[in-house]
Design a protein around this motif. Sequence first.
Motif, PDB file in Angstrom:
ATOM      1  N   GLN A   9      -1.020  11.583  -2.770  1.00 31.47           N
ATOM      2  CA  GLN A   9      -2.257  12.183  -2.227  1.00 31.47           C
ATOM      3  C   GLN A   9      -2.124  14.169  -2.109  1.00 31.47           C
ATOM      4  OE1 GLN A   9      -3.547   9.820   0.715  1.00 31.47           O
ATOM      5  NE2 GLN A   9      -5.372   9.248  -0.342  1.00 31.47           N
ATOM      6  N   LEU A  54     -13.279  12.916  -3.135  1.00 31.27           N
ATOM      7  CA  LEU A  54     -13.751  11.589  -3.924  1.00 31.27           C
ATOM      8  C   LEU A  54     -12.621  11.207  -4.870  1.00 31.27           C
ATOM      9  CD1 LEU A  54     -17.157  12.750  -4.833  1.00 31.27           C
ATOM     10  CD2 LEU A  54     -16.553  10.788  -3.097  1.00 31.27           C
ATOM     11  N   ILE A  55     -11.724  11.973  -5.393  1.00 29.41           N
ATOM     12  CA  ILE A  55     -10.595  11.459  -6.337  1.00 29.41           C
ATOM     13  C   ILE A  55      -9.554  10.948  -5.367  1.00 29.41           C
ATOM     14  CG2 ILE A  55      -8.640  12.228  -7.763  1.00 29.41           C
ATOM     15  CD1 ILE A  55     -10.440  14.673  -8.515  1.00 29.41           C
ATOM     16  N   LEU A  56      -9.205  11.155  -4.272  1.00 31.21           N
ATOM     17  CA  LEU A  56      -8.464  10.874  -3.273  1.00 31.21           C
ATOM     18  C   LEU A  56      -8.741   9.660  -2.718  1.00 31.21           C
ATOM     19  CD1 LEU A  56      -7.068  14.177  -1.488  1.00 31.21           C
ATOM     20  CD2 LEU A  56      -6.134  12.996  -3.479  1.00 31.21           C
ATOM     21  N   ARG A  57     -10.030   8.970  -2.705  1.00 33.22           N
ATOM     22  CA  ARG A  57     -10.217   7.968  -2.280  1.00 33.22           C
ATOM     23  C   ARG A  57     -10.045   6.773  -3.048  1.00 33.22           C
ATOM     24  NH1 ARG A  57     -16.279   7.936   0.597  1.00 33.22           N
ATOM     25  NH2 ARG A  57     -15.517   5.561   0.797  1.00 33.22           N
ATOM     26  N   MET A  58      -9.642   7.059  -4.321  1.00 36.78           N
ATOM     27  CA  MET A  58      -9.071   5.891  -5.389  1.00 36.78           C
ATOM     28  C   MET A  58      -7.900   5.229  -4.739  1.00 36.78           C
ATOM     29  SD  MET A  58      -9.407   8.275  -8.555  1.00 36.78           S
ATOM     30  CE  MET A  58      -8.365   6.797  -9.501  1.00 36.78           C
ATOM     31  N   PRO A  59      -7.741   3.910  -4.633  1.00 33.70           N
ATOM     32  CA  PRO A  59      -6.929   3.328  -4.038  1.00 33.70           C
ATOM     33  C   PRO A  59      -5.433   2.979  -4.518  1.00 33.70           C
ATOM     34  CG  PRO A  59      -8.438   1.626  -5.246  1.00 33.70           C
ATOM     35  CD  PRO A  59      -8.730   2.971  -5.576  1.00 33.70           C
ATOM     36  N   ILE A  60      -5.071   4.080  -5.297  1.00 32.65           N
ATOM     37  CA  ILE A  60      -3.813   4.096  -6.209  1.00 32.65           C
ATOM     38  C   ILE A  60      -2.878   4.997  -5.568  1.00 32.65           C
ATOM     39  CG2 ILE A  60      -5.226   3.227  -8.088  1.00 32.65           C
ATOM     40  CD1 ILE A  60      -4.783   6.200  -9.150  1.00 32.65           C
ATOM     41  N   TRP A  61      -3.007   5.791  -4.512  1.00 32.41           N
ATOM     42  CA  TRP A  61      -2.234   6.840  -4.008  1.00 32.41           C
ATOM     43  C   TRP A  61      -1.278   6.232  -3.074  1.00 32.41           C
ATOM     44  CZ3 TRP A  61      -3.023   9.766  -7.758  1.00 32.41           C
ATOM     45  CH2 TRP A  61      -4.388  10.165  -8.252  1.00 32.41           C
ATOM     46  N   HIS A  82       0.832  -1.271  -0.054  1.00 34.75           N
ATOM     47  CA  HIS A  82      -0.287   0.055  -0.117  1.00 34.75           C
ATOM     48  C   HIS A  82       0.720   1.313  -0.058  1.00 34.75           C
ATOM     49  CE1 HIS A  82      -4.259  -0.772   0.493  1.00 34.75           C
ATOM     50  NE2 HIS A  82      -3.902  -1.839   0.498  1.00 34.75           N
ATOM     51  N   THR A 122       5.199   6.177  -8.065  1.00 34.28           N
ATOM     52  CA  THR A 122       3.994   7.133  -8.199  1.00 34.28           C
ATOM     53  C   THR A 122       4.648   8.485  -7.950  1.00 34.28           C
ATOM     54  OG1 THR A 122       3.351   6.392  -6.046  1.00 34.28           O
ATOM     55  CG2 THR A 122       2.048   5.679  -8.080  1.00 34.28           C
TER      56      THR A 122
END
Lengths: 469, 469, 469
Positions: B156, B420-427, B7, B13
């Motif tokens: 993020q 909402l964008i920051l809730r994506m599980p890619i950060w 994680h 990134t």
Amino acid sequence: IIWSRHHTNIRWTLPAVCFVWQTAMIILFGVFVRYNGESDAHWAEFKMARNITSDIDNDFYFRYPSFQDVHVMIFVGFGFLMTFLKRYSFGGVGFNFLVAAFGLQWALLMQGWFHSLDYTDGMIKIGIENLINADFCVAGCLIAYGAVLGKVSPVQLMVMTLFGITLFAVEEYIISDLLHARDAGGSMVIHIFGGYYGLAISWVLYRPNLKESSQLQGSVYHSDVFAMIGTLFLWMFWPSFNSATCDHGDGQHRAAINTYLSLAATVLTTFAISSLSQKHGKLDMVHIQNSTLAGGVAVGTAAEFMLMPYGSLIVGFCCGLLSTLGYLYITPFMEKKLKIQDTCGIHNLHAMPGVIGGIVGAITAAAATESVYGKEGLVNTFDFTNEFKNRTPAVQGGYQAAAMCVAVCFGIGGGTLVGLILRMPIWGDVTDDNCFNDEFYWEVPDEEEIVVPVLEYNNHMTPNKHTDM
Amino acid sequence: IIWSRHHTNIRWTLPAVCFVWQTAMIILFGVFVRYNGESDAHWAEFKMARNITSDIDNDFYFRYPSFQDVHVMIFVGFGFLMTFLKRYSFGGVGFNFLVAAFGLQWALLMQGWFHSLDYTDGMIKIGIENLINADFCVAGCLIAYGAVLGKVSPVQLMVMTLFGITLFAVEEYIISDLLHARDAGGSMVIHIFGGYYGLAISWVLYRPNLKESSQLQGSVYHSDVFAMIGTLFLWMFWPSFNSATCDHGDGQHRAAINTYLSLAATVLTTFAISSLSQKHGKLDMVHIQNSTLAGGVAVGTAAEFMLMPYGSLIVGFCCGLLSTLGYLYITPFMEKKLKIQDTCGIHNLHAMPGVIGGIVGAITAAAATESVYGKEGLVNTFDFTNEFKNRTPAVQGGYQAAAMCVAVCFGIGGGTLVGLILRMPIWGDVTDDNCFNDEFYWEVPDEEEIVVPVLEYNNHMTPNKHTDM
Amino acid sequence: IIWSRHHTNIRWTLPAVCFVWQTAMIILFGVFVRYNGESDAHWAEFKMARNITSDIDNDFYFRYPSFQDVHVMIFVGFGFLMTFLKRYSFGGVGFNFLVAAFGLQWALLMQGWFHSLDYTDGMIKIGIENLINADFCVAGCLIAYGAVLGKVSPVQLMVMTLFGITLFAVEEYIISDLLHARDAGGSMVIHIFGGYYGLAISWVLYRPNLKESSQLQGSVYHSDVFAMIGTLFLWMFWPSFNSATCDHGDGQHRAAINTYLSLAATVLTTFAISSLSQKHGKLDMVHIQNSTLAGGVAVGTAAEFMLMPYGSLIVGFCCGLLSTLGYLYITPFMEKKLKIQDTCGIHNLHAMPGVIGGIVGAITAAAATESVYGKEGLVNTFDFTNEFKNRTPAVQGGYQAAAMCVAVCFGIGGGTLVGLILRMPIWGDVTDDNCFNDEFYWEVPDEEEIVVPVLEYNNHMTPNKHTDM
């Protein structure tokens, strides 16, 4: 134990050096140094003679805010940047203080003889610009201190500073007066010289068994936070450093903008490379503390030029990248192969970015045109006046490149010679296994004591917080 | 362990974001950004064309000292204020550094397009005032960082900053240009927006099991002292913040006085409420570190107005009181009932005092009279010129109130979307039980090592201090 | 336990004092304080009436950078200098903050009545110079705080400050207006007064069993580094302190140069004596933190005079020497024989260097000649105008000496009286065995917690760094 006491006892040498040199300064200042026209009480007459209408046109108001910022960089910036070692914070900030306070006096004299001598009475006339230049000169020696941090005695540092300031003043005279190279933020004069001066000294003073001190050659959590104080004050005030002695008006204005932008770009590439270099992408505080500053160094020479905002960003971009790679690859290489032990990594923060700055300066000077600068702007920026009034930008670029070589030579040559002097066994330095340790030169408080009151306190002296409130 | 590693791995990134965005900045600056008339080498001609007699009339000398103070607030002030957590000091000061360095570049572009576009050549022309405004813009995002401190990844934060700056620039354009509201110190533009932006993001990113990180969500003795560095630099330089972009002359002068006074009063009521709130009257460092600053926020909008010295004191008095009560009652309420987790309490330090500032600004603008300001003073202070030359103070008061609503809407609306964008599980953010811990993004030095040398040292390496001297 | 709780409970007294005094300030400011001609919105008319052509001639631009530096000295300088105790850092920096924020408001009023009263409307008219003077006035009380650090309650400090500011304003009026003595950097007005005021209070509040708190009356490694932040910001910005209220132009310029030089010399002699005083030549952080500043104090009175660069160095040389010797011999003597317990050694840092400064001022004033100053320079520097236009330098020297006596008397007399007030048993101070301990007035974080997460973390929560990367 017995020899270690013997070796690091500076009870007579340090006071002797301090008293002798401070007394010499008083005598030399008495003979040579006076106020200049803008700081002398005859200012009213000076003003009238030059048709100056307002006190605000005194150079003090153009430069004093920048001077104070530079002053903070020298004492808090450099000082706290060197507190990162777990047990050498006193030495980092304390010896920095001692060396800078001595160095600026000697610098006022040395630079004064070269630049501020009033030939009518043989006196050095000082004003605010001299104070800034003295701080600059000191910066060169503090950079060199970074290479030998934790490995030399305060007496050695004083000797290193005495010679460093002297060499600096000569080098600066050659570069700025004889070659007439421009170097607003001192990429060459300060950073190349200081960097190679320190590296050469460290090379001569090579300590083969330094790894025996390795348990102290690192940081603890809070010492890294202390070092960030130094980093940030250097980073924030670097625009003042590069603009402090620029031309009034657009010169200072443009230098501040260029430096601000270059430093911002450096931060991003430093974080990027630092993260890339670790398996899990974790950041390394050494990089953040140091490489983020490389952009300020590299934009120094060209700070006053029409580098353009994007040009500053490009310089910063490259420097953050190269400086961080330097920490990852060049510092270990230098230590293993070249026998140069560089405690703070000044090669990555000062020497190499200084060279980049010198190259950028030479290229942008050579590329300067009247359409970009304006006719008057070109003359003002490069000071194409008097005996230099026929010099062209292309020629100027050549002299900029020559200046860079002078700085490198003075650094390496001077550092090697001074290093030999410092190898004499009379200066009270520690052995290889006792480096990076404040205990040899400072009264260090007993750390255990902190535990005693807290425990005792919680048990006996006060009510328990959680049950009582 | 395995998922946690997975994680928080930002090795690809973070560098990718840094390189892509920095490259984009270079390209955009290359296409769009140039020096303005006061920082360009054509200044000599600019000066002549405008009949300026002295270099000291360059805007640089009006604003540079304030700029440097603002710069310190952004990097040391905000940065060190966020070092208070026992094991998130690297993240506090380090990510603040990264985000601010990126944000200011993007801010120069966004604000430049709205405010500094030269329509003759389509270029953004920058000078010292642009640098100050870029720092202001960044402040909004750093405020928002305070709400999510310890709970988000650096990637993020970069995303949050990219959108935050963009939203800020639009909001600022609406408030200052379309509504023609005055907001010298940015109570509305910076603090309301930044505060609600951060709170909305924190609300969307609600972490139900955050209490599992509670052992790290607190300070240790020395981290509280570090945080006081941030507090004090913010407190001391706030007069510069509020006066930096005011009118030359009385405008800057008055804004500095008002802010100085308001902040002084805030300190007293903060100490009073903090002491009152504990059974034994003990003071809480959280209040002292934060609420003492609320007066600077609240006096921002009206800083340049004829608020009168006692008016500033009243504003400060109320803010210290309300902000401290906020820490005692509103923050716990928000966390329990509204599911808003606000690490630094930015609601008490920025959002709420910002609203107070907006209200004070609206009222004092509406109440402005020619007898108090003078005819010319009224026009200068509220900039009743060109298409606004017929606006009255009463109408201005209405627009000030409208501006406040715009700031709230942009903050809450923008924050919700970005959240909402920051809730994506890619950060690469940590799990609820691993918050407030530097170890996931930083190489943290082993703390045990500090014990080893000290003990070893005292026993073996040196003579015992007490018996030996 | 029970009585200790009883004694140090300030839950009602501290808030009461804060609210009552802050409310009083608001009322008095409402009745008495307005903006002056340079900070009022009528500036446009003011400018025209005085034929001022540019906004840059507003006093704000002459003094604001110096003001901000002085502000940093008051809050970060004095505050962090007092963080050196291992468990009183919160109290050092926190109470300094409280006391200064209150003191500056009361100082604006007291000094305003004496110096800035507009007789046409009975109002105090304030501008940037008033803010600087208020900070100066506060400095006197913070110096006094140094003598009683760790031994008094915050309520006592507030009382001490209320009376201290009042006494200061009267003393300053006598010295600067009635005696017409010059004291640019306040060697007499600030340092002698503040020093003896604090020492007299400490004498009256003598604690016979203070040695029972001795385990907390010392530093730890990092608290000494924190204190260096205070030291360095005081040291670096002292030139601004001494020049802030000097004459525009050469006056400010010269004062900055003199202070810069004096402080540099002080550093060398401080290091020298500190090293000499220990068997192995080890340096003592107490000396480095404090005595290095003595040169700034001692050059205060004469800062604006034609002291000459070498004169400044001589003053600094002597002060570093005497101040360090003071820590070695006078402080223990005062504690044992005179029953004066001086926590920070303010006698060595302020009182004694202040006296030296007063003497230097008297001698150099008496020795001033027209050939050195110029005719106009002499009049400007000593302000020989209006009713003082016939005063000669020799006479001025006598008045300078008289001023010094006034400062000593106000300090000792005022301190003794205020000390008696502070002996009343209502102020919530700690007992002799609980001094230097933050726990009685602050919520202090549990220190053990820091161990838990680190150990737990290394074992369970994350992969082992060394094996894993």
